[in-house]
Motif scaffolding. Structure first.
Motif, PDB file in Angstrom:
ATOM      1  N   ARG A  19       0.648  -1.460   0.058  1.00  0.00           N
ATOM      2  CA  ARG A  19      -0.284   0.532  -0.305  1.00  0.00           C
ATOM      3  C   ARG A  19       0.644   1.260   0.248  1.00  0.00           C
ATOM      4  NH1 ARG A  19      -4.827  -0.326   0.792  1.00  0.00           N
ATOM      5  NH2 ARG A  19      -5.184   1.448   2.159  1.00  0.00           N
ATOM      6  N   ASP A  20       0.475   2.178  -0.237  1.00  0.00           N
ATOM      7  CA  ASP A  20       1.073   3.455  -0.909  1.00  0.00           C
ATOM      8  C   ASP A  20       1.406   4.080   0.643  1.00  0.00           C
ATOM      9  OD1 ASP A  20       1.103   4.067  -3.500  1.00  0.00           O
ATOM     10  OD2 ASP A  20      -1.294   4.572  -3.121  1.00  0.00           O
ATOM     11  N   ASP A  21       2.365   4.410   0.798  1.00  0.00           N
ATOM     12  CA  ASP A  21       2.679   5.599   2.043  1.00  0.00           C
ATOM     13  C   ASP A  21       2.060   6.557   2.587  1.00  0.00           C
ATOM     14  OD1 ASP A  21       3.902   5.387   4.562  1.00  0.00           O
ATOM     15  OD2 ASP A  21       5.894   5.801   3.925  1.00  0.00           O
ATOM     16  N   ILE A  22       1.238   6.429   2.660  1.00  0.00           N
ATOM     17  CA  ILE A  22      -0.008   7.614   2.624  1.00  0.00           C
ATOM     18  C   ILE A  22      -0.473   7.509   4.411  1.00  0.00           C
ATOM     19  CG2 ILE A  22      -2.043   9.253   1.607  1.00  0.00           C
ATOM     20  CD1 ILE A  22      -1.459   7.473  -0.991  1.00  0.00           C
ATOM     21  N   PRO A  23      -0.603   8.691   5.533  1.00  0.00           N
ATOM     22  CA  PRO A  23      -0.412   8.497   6.405  1.00  0.00           C
ATOM     23  C   PRO A  23      -2.539   8.380   7.161  1.00  0.00           C
ATOM     24  CG  PRO A  23       0.757   9.976   6.866  1.00  0.00           C
ATOM     25  CD  PRO A  23       0.536   9.446   5.265  1.00  0.00           C
ATOM     26  N   ASN A  24      -2.737   8.803   5.860  1.00  0.00           N
ATOM     27  CA  ASN A  24      -4.370   8.866   6.312  1.00  0.00           C
ATOM     28  C   ASN A  24      -4.834   7.432   5.490  1.00  0.00           C
ATOM     29  OD1 ASN A  24      -3.847   9.452   3.463  1.00  0.00           O
ATOM     30  ND2 ASN A  24      -5.705  11.120   3.514  1.00  0.00           N
ATOM     31  N   ILE A  25      -4.303   6.484   4.768  1.00  0.00           N
ATOM     32  CA  ILE A  25      -4.999   5.225   5.006  1.00  0.00           C
ATOM     33  C   ILE A  25      -4.724   4.058   5.546  1.00  0.00           C
ATOM     34  CG2 ILE A  25      -4.779   6.089   2.121  1.00  0.00           C
ATOM     35  CD1 ILE A  25      -2.562   3.967   1.510  1.00  0.00           C
ATOM     36  N   PRO A  26      -5.519   3.108   5.705  1.00  0.00           N
ATOM     37  CA  PRO A  26      -5.364   1.452   6.362  1.00  0.00           C
ATOM     38  C   PRO A  26      -4.377   1.253   6.196  1.00  0.00           C
ATOM     39  CG  PRO A  26      -7.627   1.680   5.695  1.00  0.00           C
ATOM     40  CD  PRO A  26      -6.915   3.335   5.118  1.00  0.00           C
ATOM     41  N   TYR A  27      -3.287   0.794   6.987  1.00  0.00           N
ATOM     42  CA  TYR A  27      -1.732   0.441   6.349  1.00  0.00           C
ATOM     43  C   TYR A  27      -1.249   1.115   5.746  1.00  0.00           C
ATOM     44  CZ  TYR A  27      -3.893  -3.841   9.037  1.00  0.00           C
ATOM     45  OH  TYR A  27      -4.603  -4.555  10.169  1.00  0.00           O
ATOM     46  N   PRO A  28      -0.849   2.196   5.570  1.00  0.00           N
ATOM     47  CA  PRO A  28       0.347   2.319   4.915  1.00  0.00           C
ATOM     48  C   PRO A  28       1.752   2.202   5.060  1.00  0.00           C
ATOM     49  CG  PRO A  28      -0.307   4.484   7.100  1.00  0.00           C
ATOM     50  CD  PRO A  28      -1.471   3.263   7.174  1.00  0.00           C
ATOM     51  N   ALA A  29       2.067   2.314   4.140  1.00  0.00           N
ATOM     52  CA  ALA A  29       3.469   1.346   3.396  1.00  0.00           C
ATOM     53  C   ALA A  29       3.476  -0.282   4.482  1.00  0.00           C
ATOM     54  CB  ALA A  29       4.326   1.952   4.531  1.00  0.00           C
ATOM     55  N   HIS A  30       2.578  -0.887   4.335  1.00  0.00           N
ATOM     56  CA  HIS A  30       1.967  -2.015   4.315  1.00  0.00           C
ATOM     57  C   HIS A  30       1.623  -2.735   3.548  1.00  0.00           C
ATOM     58  CE1 HIS A  30       2.987  -0.722   8.794  1.00  0.00           C
ATOM     59  NE2 HIS A  30       2.132  -2.077   9.421  1.00  0.00           N
ATOM     60  N   TRP A  31       1.715  -4.163   3.474  1.00  0.00           N
ATOM     61  CA  TRP A  31       1.533  -5.433   2.386  1.00  0.00           C
ATOM     62  C   TRP A  31      -0.148  -5.906   2.607  1.00  0.00           C
ATOM     63  CZ3 TRP A  31       4.218  -6.254  -2.089  1.00  0.00           C
ATOM     64  CH2 TRP A  31       5.600  -5.916  -2.491  1.00  0.00           C
ATOM     65  N   ALA A  32      -0.925  -5.990   1.863  1.00  0.00           N
ATOM     66  CA  ALA A  32      -2.002  -6.324   2.284  1.00  0.00           C
ATOM     67  C   ALA A  32      -2.539  -6.905   1.210  1.00  0.00           C
ATOM     68  CB  ALA A  32      -3.042  -5.008   2.610  1.00  0.00           C
ATOM     69  N   LEU A  33      -4.013  -7.102   0.654  1.00  0.00           N
ATOM     70  CA  LEU A  33      -4.954  -8.049  -0.403  1.00  0.00           C
ATOM     71  C   LEU A  33      -4.885  -6.912  -0.986  1.00  0.00           C
ATOM     72  CD1 LEU A  33      -6.407 -11.158   2.093  1.00  0.00           C
ATOM     73  CD2 LEU A  33      -4.254 -10.358   0.300  1.00  0.00           C
ATOM     74  N   PHE A  34      -5.134  -7.074  -2.704  1.00  0.00           N
ATOM     75  CA  PHE A  34      -6.089  -6.635  -4.023  1.00  0.00           C
ATOM     76  C   PHE A  34      -7.164  -6.580  -3.311  1.00  0.00           C
ATOM     77  CE2 PHE A  34      -1.637  -6.942  -5.721  1.00  0.00           C
ATOM     78  CZ  PHE A  34      -2.182  -5.503  -6.468  1.00  0.00           C
ATOM     79  N   GLY A  35      -7.801  -5.372  -3.577  1.00  0.00           N
ATOM     80  CA  GLY A  35      -9.199  -5.554  -3.841  1.00  0.00           C
ATOM     81  C   GLY A  35      -9.739  -3.667  -3.188  1.00  0.00           C
ATOM     82  N   GLY A  36     -10.982  -3.689  -2.314  1.00  0.00           N
ATOM     83  CA  GLY A  36     -11.663  -1.949  -2.120  1.00  0.00           C
ATOM     84  C   GLY A  36     -12.869  -1.608  -1.318  1.00  0.00           C
ATOM     85  N   HIS A  37     -13.461  -1.038  -1.299  1.00  0.00           N
ATOM     86  CA  HIS A  37     -14.882  -0.666  -0.973  1.00  0.00           C
ATOM     87  C   HIS A  37     -15.466  -1.204  -2.139  1.00  0.00           C
ATOM     88  CE1 HIS A  37     -12.622   2.626   1.606  1.00  0.00           C
ATOM     89  NE2 HIS A  37     -13.478   2.651   2.410  1.00  0.00           N
ATOM     90  N   ILE A  38     -16.539  -1.131  -1.444  1.00  0.00           N
ATOM     91  CA  ILE A  38     -17.645  -1.956  -2.312  1.00  0.00           C
ATOM     92  C   ILE A  38     -18.907  -1.111  -1.772  1.00  0.00           C
ATOM     93  CG2 ILE A  38     -20.316  -2.989  -2.175  1.00  0.00           C
ATOM     94  CD1 ILE A  38     -18.182  -5.279  -0.771  1.00  0.00           C
ATOM     95  N   GLU A  39     -18.700  -0.307  -3.656  1.00  0.00           N
ATOM     96  CA  GLU A  39     -20.304   1.176  -3.974  1.00  0.00           C
ATOM     97  C   GLU A  39     -21.778   0.876  -3.386  1.00  0.00           C
ATOM     98  OE1 GLU A  39     -18.087   3.233  -5.270  1.00  0.00           O
ATOM     99  OE2 GLU A  39     -16.470   2.845  -5.152  1.00  0.00           O
ATOM    100  N   PRO A  40     -22.230   1.625  -3.599  1.00  0.00           N
ATOM    101  CA  PRO A  40     -23.638   1.458  -3.512  1.00  0.00           C
ATOM    102  C   PRO A  40     -24.130   1.234  -4.468  1.00  0.00           C
ATOM    103  CG  PRO A  40     -22.968   3.963  -2.498  1.00  0.00           C
ATOM    104  CD  PRO A  40     -21.875   2.817  -3.450  1.00  0.00           C
ATOM    105  N   GLY A  41     -25.154  -0.404  -3.808  1.00  0.00           N
ATOM    106  CA  GLY A  41     -25.573  -0.780  -4.649  1.00  0.00           C
ATOM    107  C   GLY A  41     -24.995  -2.079  -5.476  1.00  0.00           C
ATOM    108  N   GLU A  42     -23.432  -2.367  -5.187  1.00  0.00           N
ATOM    109  CA  GLU A  42     -22.826  -3.082  -5.404  1.00  0.00           C
ATOM    110  C   GLU A  42     -22.904  -4.531  -4.715  1.00  0.00           C
ATOM    111  OE1 GLU A  42     -19.011  -2.354  -7.296  1.00  0.00           O
ATOM    112  OE2 GLU A  42     -18.441  -1.814  -5.786  1.00  0.00           O
TER     113      GLU A  42
END
Length: 147
Positions: free
Chosen positions: A24-47
């Motif tokens: 993950r990007d090294d951006i302080p305001n995201i969860p787990y900045p500069a950590h390895w994680a799984l690909f994926g993301g937010h579920i959009e409304p209606g999805e």
């Protein structure tokens, strides 16, 4: 009034008993900045979670998910993680990293160790605790070899 947890859809992608992870990007305001994680993301409304995981994987690495399976749901007070798994049927170098700092194929030993080297970051970076837990449970169930 309590805030509803965020709903996300993430994918365990595997090839030759290695697991694709995103640094993950090294951006302080995201969860787990500069950590390895799984690909994926937010579920959009209606999805639905299965539609969301397909969209996210396509957006993040340009990969069209083949037949995939639900692995489980990991929920806490902040996030509900809908976890899917699928084989990675293209060569690593055919993937295009559109989101994140780096990506890599990690072995079960790398995952157990809890950190992995990134050329882009110029050093070892830790795995996020929850992605690591999810992968360790997946490896323990040996689902890669049972499909």
């Amino acid at each position: 009034m309590s805030k509803q947890p965020i709903q996300v859809a993430i994918a365990i992608l595997y090839q030759d008993n290695k697991f694709l992870m995103q640094l993950r990007d090294d951006i302080p305001n995201i969860p787990y900045p500069a950590h390895w994680a799984l690909f994926g993301g937010h579920i959009e409304p209606g999805e639905t979670p299965d539609i969301a995981v397909q969209r996210e994987i396509l957006e993040e690495i340009g990969y069209v998910l083949p037949h995939f399976f639900k692995f489980g749901c990991y929920a806490d007070n902040v996030v509900v993680r809908h976890v899917f798994h699928a084989p990675l049927l293209v060569e690593f170098n055919q993937l295009v990293l559109n989101e994140g700092w780096d990506m890599g194929l990690l072995t079960p030993d790398d995952i157990r160790q809890g950190n992995f080297y990134s050329a882009n970051a110029g050093g070892e970076k830790p795995l996020g605790a929850i992605p690591q837990q999810i992968l360790l449970e997946f490896i323990e169930k040996d689902l890669v070899n049972s499909q």
